[in-house]
Scaffold this active site. Structure first.
Site, PDB file in Angstrom:
ATOM      1  N   ARG A 203       0.812  -1.235   0.000  1.00  0.00           N
ATOM      2  CA  ARG A 203       0.000   0.000   0.000  1.00  0.00           C
ATOM      3  C   ARG A 203       0.836   1.272   0.000  1.00  0.00           C
ATOM      4  NH1 ARG A 203      -2.502  -3.330   3.435  1.00  0.00           N
ATOM      5  NH2 ARG A 203      -4.380  -4.327   2.599  1.00  0.00           N
TER       6      ARG A 203
ATOM      7  N   LYS B 258       3.393  11.841 -10.634  1.00  0.00           N
ATOM      8  CA  LYS B 258       2.506  10.994 -11.444  1.00  0.00           C
ATOM      9  C   LYS B 258       3.242   9.710 -11.786  1.00  0.00           C
ATOM     10  CE  LYS B 258       0.778  13.874 -14.780  1.00  0.00           C
ATOM     11  NZ  LYS B 258      -0.072  14.038 -15.966  1.00  0.00           N
TER      12      LYS B 258
ATOM     13  N   GLU C   9      10.499  19.279 -24.465  1.00  0.00           N
ATOM     14  CA  GLU C   9       9.780  19.650 -23.228  1.00  0.00           C
ATOM     15  C   GLU C   9      10.381  20.919 -22.616  1.00  0.00           C
ATOM     16  OE1 GLU C   9       7.085  18.038 -22.514  1.00  0.00           O
ATOM     17  OE2 GLU C   9       7.313  15.999 -23.311  1.00  0.00           O
TER      18      GLU C   9
ATOM     19  N   LYS D 219       8.252  23.369 -13.603  1.00  0.00           N
ATOM     20  CA  LYS D 219       7.349  22.234 -13.385  1.00  0.00           C
ATOM     21  C   LYS D 219       6.888  22.209 -11.930  1.00  0.00           C
ATOM     22  CE  LYS D 219       5.507  18.020 -14.160  1.00  0.00           C
ATOM     23  NZ  LYS D 219       5.663  16.684 -14.650  1.00  0.00           N
TER      24      LYS D 219
ATOM     25  N   GLU E 153      -3.761  17.841 -10.880  1.00  0.00           N
ATOM     26  CA  GLU E 153      -4.121  18.152 -12.248  1.00  0.00           C
ATOM     27  C   GLU E 153      -5.603  18.446 -12.454  1.00  0.00           C
ATOM     28  OE1 GLU E 153      -2.136  15.626 -15.013  1.00  0.00           O
ATOM     29  OE2 GLU E 153      -3.168  16.472 -16.723  1.00  0.00           O
TER      30      GLU E 153
ATOM     31  N   ARG F  48      -2.173  22.808 -13.965  1.00  0.00           N
ATOM     32  CA  ARG F  48      -1.248  21.816 -14.521  1.00  0.00           C
ATOM     33  C   ARG F  48      -1.532  21.576 -16.004  1.00  0.00           C
ATOM     34  NH1 ARG F  48       0.974  16.913 -10.661  1.00  0.00           N
ATOM     35  NH2 ARG F  48       2.305  15.930 -12.201  1.00  0.00           N
TER      36      ARG F  48
ATOM     37  N   ASN G 274       0.281  20.875 -20.885  1.00  0.00           N
ATOM     38  CA  ASN G 274      -0.136  20.127 -22.083  1.00  0.00           C
ATOM     39  C   ASN G 274       0.099  20.898 -23.369  1.00  0.00           C
ATOM     40  OD1 ASN G 274      -1.065  17.723 -20.911  1.00  0.00           O
ATOM     41  ND2 ASN G 274      -2.856  18.821 -20.156  1.00  0.00           N
TER      42      ASN G 274
ATOM     43  N   HIS H 233       0.696  19.229 -26.625  1.00  0.00           N
ATOM     44  CA  HIS H 233       0.526  17.798 -26.366  1.00  0.00           C
ATOM     45  C   HIS H 233      -0.748  17.202 -26.948  1.00  0.00           C
ATOM     46  CE1 HIS H 233       4.095  17.996 -23.987  1.00  0.00           C
ATOM     47  NE2 HIS H 233       3.950  16.771 -23.527  1.00  0.00           N
TER      48      HIS H 233
ATOM     49  N   HIS I 140       0.001  14.228 -29.056  1.00  0.00           N
ATOM     50  CA  HIS I 140      -0.488  12.882 -28.709  1.00  0.00           C
ATOM     51  C   HIS I 140      -1.250  12.269 -29.875  1.00  0.00           C
ATOM     52  CE1 HIS I 140      -0.395  13.668 -24.091  1.00  0.00           C
ATOM     53  NE2 HIS I 140       0.640  12.949 -24.462  1.00  0.00           N
TER      54      HIS I 140
ATOM     55  N   HIS J 161       8.107  10.672 -28.151  1.00  0.00           N
ATOM     56  CA  HIS J 161       7.074  11.575 -27.641  1.00  0.00           C
ATOM     57  C   HIS J 161       7.460  13.049 -27.875  1.00  0.00           C
ATOM     58  CE1 HIS J 161       4.279  13.508 -24.935  1.00  0.00           C
ATOM     59  NE2 HIS J 161       5.287  13.979 -24.223  1.00  0.00           N
TER      60      HIS J 161
HETATM   61  N1  LIG Z   1       5.171  10.870 -14.839  1.00  0.00           N
HETATM   62  C1  LIG Z   1       5.194  11.918 -15.617  1.00  0.00           C
HETATM   63  O1  LIG Z   1       4.806  13.012 -15.219  1.00  0.00           O
HETATM   64  C2  LIG Z   1       5.734  11.782 -17.002  1.00  0.00           C
HETATM   65  C3  LIG Z   1       6.033  12.922 -17.749  1.00  0.00           C
HETATM   66  C4  LIG Z   1       6.606  12.765 -19.005  1.00  0.00           C
HETATM   67  C5  LIG Z   1       6.840  11.494 -19.515  1.00  0.00           C
HETATM   68  N2  LIG Z   1       6.495  10.407 -18.781  1.00  0.00           N
HETATM   69  C6  LIG Z   1       6.746   9.060 -19.289  1.00  0.00           C
HETATM   70  O2  LIG Z   1       8.129   8.941 -19.521  1.00  0.00           O
HETATM   71  C7  LIG Z   1       8.348   7.995 -20.549  1.00  0.00           C
HETATM   72  C8  LIG Z   1       9.362   8.567 -21.507  1.00  0.00           C
HETATM   73  O3  LIG Z   1      10.539   8.851 -20.795  1.00  0.00           O
HETATM   74  P1  LIG Z   1      11.959   8.870 -21.518  1.00  0.00           P
HETATM   75  O4  LIG Z   1      11.867   9.678 -22.751  1.00  0.00           O
HETATM   76  O5  LIG Z   1      12.934   9.229 -20.475  1.00  0.00           O
HETATM   77  O6  LIG Z   1      12.107   7.364 -22.036  1.00  0.00           O
HETATM   78  P2  LIG Z   1      12.925   6.092 -21.509  1.00  0.00           P
HETATM   79  O7  LIG Z   1      12.851   5.955 -20.048  1.00  0.00           O
HETATM   80  O8  LIG Z   1      12.448   4.968 -22.336  1.00  0.00           O
HETATM   81  O9  LIG Z   1      14.422   6.437 -21.924  1.00  0.00           O
HETATM   82  C9  LIG Z   1      14.752   6.579 -23.275  1.00  0.00           C
HETATM   83  C10 LIG Z   1      15.936   5.681 -23.671  1.00  0.00           C
HETATM   84  O10 LIG Z   1      17.142   6.225 -23.145  1.00  0.00           O
HETATM   85  C11 LIG Z   1      17.876   5.228 -22.437  1.00  0.00           C
HETATM   86  N3  LIG Z   1      18.599   5.957 -21.379  1.00  0.00           N
HETATM   87  C12 LIG Z   1      18.071   6.533 -20.287  1.00  0.00           C
HETATM   88  N4  LIG Z   1      19.021   7.228 -19.637  1.00  0.00           N
HETATM   89  C13 LIG Z   1      20.166   7.071 -20.330  1.00  0.00           C
HETATM   90  C14 LIG Z   1      21.486   7.557 -20.144  1.00  0.00           C
HETATM   91  N5  LIG Z   1      21.783   8.411 -19.167  1.00  0.00           N
HETATM   92  N6  LIG Z   1      22.418   7.172 -21.041  1.00  0.00           N
HETATM   93  C15 LIG Z   1      22.099   6.350 -22.074  1.00  0.00           C
HETATM   94  N7  LIG Z   1      20.879   5.883 -22.298  1.00  0.00           N
HETATM   95  C16 LIG Z   1      19.910   6.248 -21.432  1.00  0.00           C
HETATM   96  C17 LIG Z   1      16.836   4.268 -21.961  1.00  0.00           C
HETATM   97  O11 LIG Z   1      17.390   3.007 -21.747  1.00  0.00           O
HETATM   98  C18 LIG Z   1      15.849   4.268 -23.135  1.00  0.00           C
HETATM   99  O12 LIG Z   1      16.292   3.409 -24.129  1.00  0.00           O
HETATM  100  C19 LIG Z   1       7.014   7.703 -21.171  1.00  0.00           C
HETATM  101  O13 LIG Z   1       6.579   6.431 -20.746  1.00  0.00           O
HETATM  102  C20 LIG Z   1       6.108   8.781 -20.612  1.00  0.00           C
HETATM  103  O14 LIG Z   1       4.790   8.358 -20.475  1.00  0.00           O
HETATM  104  C21 LIG Z   1       5.975  10.528 -17.546  1.00  0.00           C
HETATM  105 ZN   LIG Z   2       5.444  15.506 -22.785  1.00  0.00          ZN
END
Ligand SMILES: NC(=O)c1ccc[n+]([C@@H]2O[C@H](COP(=O)([O-])OP(=O)(O)OC[C@H]3O[C@@H](n4cnc5c(N)ncnc54)[C@H](O)[C@@H]3O)[C@@H](O)[C@H]2O)c1
Ligand SMILES: [Zn+2]
Length: 367
Positions: free
Chosen positions: A121, A143, A185, A229, A239, A243, A247, A250, A254, A267
């Site tokens: 939990r 999130k 971003e 942020k 949100e 917040r 977007n 986005h 999206h 993305h």
């Molecule tokens: N929670 C939130 O508020 C929020 C906001 C934005 C995005 N997201 C989520 O985040 C995800 C996208 O995140 P992302 O773009 O970081 O993708 P990711 O975590 O898949 O990383 C992208 C790639 O980079 C590699 N990588 C990461 N750090 C590295 C480093 N320092 N050196 C070499 N390689 C590295 C990873 O292995 C992966 O292949 C999506 O699932 C999205 O929904 C969440």
């Molecule tokens: Zn985004």
């Protein structure tokens, strides 16, 4: 090192930004009186570059880490992976005092945060984000989510971390495409909230992308983004209002991602396209000056407009904006810039306006 405090009553926490911070991670965790046992959720690529210094630092501070590696990539951000990781927490007999350390990009952060939110939990968690996306966006705000086969990020929880440690040194190994997608971003934050950051990007974009920026400037830039942020999250933790400004770009972004089955664009790349489209929509409404709009588009062009958006049927993009959560009474709600550094949530956008913006995008930036 810069520290940005997120003020969320009893869920408040610090985000530390600097270079070379991984070495002191253990000390910072100890200062929070976190339990001795820690599960490190990490994907394979990040394990190769960052795991050793993290484990060394934690062990030196008296922690006992269990490493939970998984394959990584967005398809792995699933219920199945979450279940597998939860199983490994149970097998390791971690109790409520244990905590999760999410070491990686947004996928690792969302997944690690999610299992921390639901295991027994809810247990503590700490984020060590390693992509630009994760450092300026995903790691701040609490999130957490996994994807469901019927849609992205549909299963999750709000679960704030106890601490976020952003070491900008780790970005050195980040592939250029990920770096650029993450900067989308950053441009978004600048456009909606910080004209000075926008000017900084205009001055330093190439140096940034080619990783020639001085470490302190990179730290400043990441910290600015965290502060933006953080400010938005503080005013609207769950949100329901402000917040929504995040977007920007986005809704159409999206829709482009969905129309291409999440396979063609990162993305952030889709967000670049989305921002170019809403810039046109705002201009048609007389929302902002021609010169601000021109600077906005020029920066995005320098960042790199991904190819191929003209190949997508405009209808399939427009239709997908309909299913956006931000739709009210048949009209769309979009974030539009008033000037560089200021944006507003605007209701009552007609589908014909979205279609015109998408068509403009395809005609001007389609190839
Ligand atoms: N929670 C939130 O508020 C929020 C906001 C934005 C995005 N997201 C989520 O985040 C995800 C996208 O995140 P992302 O773009 O970081 O993708 P990711 O975590 O898949 O990383 C992208 C790639 O980079 C590699 N990588 C990461 N750090 C590295 C480093 N320092 N050196 C070499 N390689 C590295 C990873 O292995 C992966 O292949 C999506 O699932 C999205 O929904 C969440
Ligand atoms: Zn985004």
């Amino acid at each position: 090192m810069r520290t940005i405090r997120l003020n969320l009553a009893e869920r408040s926490y610090d985000v530390q930004v600097g270079h070379g911070l991984l070495a002191n991670l253990g000390d910072h965790a100890r200062a929070l009186a976190l339990g001795r046992r820690v599960a490190i959720v990490v994907d394979q690529a990040v394990a190769d570059s960052c795991l050793d210094p993290v484990c060394t630092s934690l062990q030196a501070a008296g922690f006992s880490p269990v490493v939970l590696p998984f394959e990584g990539g967005d398809p792995a951000k699933s219920m199945a992976t979450a279940e597998d990781l939860l199983g490994r927490l149970i097998e390791a007999e971690l109790d409520r005092r244990a905590w999760v350390l999410a070491l990686g990009g947004g996928v690792v952060g969302d997944l690690g945060g999610f299992i921390a939110a639901v295991y027994l939990r809810g247990i503590d968690f700490v984020q060590v984000p390693t992509t630009i996306v994760a450092q300026v966006d995903a790691s701040v705000g609490g999130k957490t989510a996994v994807n469901h086969r019927l849609g992205k990020n549909l299963v999750g929880a709000f679960h704030q971390p106890r601490l976020v440690v952003i070491d900008t040194d780790v970005l050195r190994t980040l592939p250029r495409r990920e770096f650029v997608a993450g900067l989308a971003e950053v441009v978004k934050h600048a456009a909606i909230a910080d004209g000075d950051l926008f000017t900084f990007l205009e001055e330093h974009l190439e140096a940034l992308v080619e990783q020639r920026l001085a470490a302190d400037q990179l730290d400043w830039m990441i910290a600015r983004n965290v502060a933006i942020k953080a400010g938005v999250v503080e005013s609207d933790e769950r949100e329901s209002g402000a917040r929504a400004l995040l977007n920007y770009g986005h809704t159409i972004g999206h829709a482009i991602e969905a129309a291409t089955a999440y396979e063609r664009y990162r993305h952030g790349e889709a967000v670049i396209l989305g921002m170019l489209a809403v810039a046109e929509l705002g201009a048609r409404r007389g929302f902002w000056s021609a010169s601000d709009r021109q600077r906005h588009d020029a920066l995005l062009v320098r960042l790199g407009v991904p190819a191929g958006v003209a190949d997508i049927a405009a209808d399939s993009i427009v239709q997908r904006t309909r299913s956006d959560k931000k739709r009210v009474d048949g009209h769309l709600r979009l974030v539009l810039c008033r000037r560089l550094g200021e944006a507003a949530v605007v209701d009552g956008i007609a589908e014909s306006e979205v279609r015109a913006a998408v068509t403009h995008l395809q005609e001007h930036y389609g190839r």
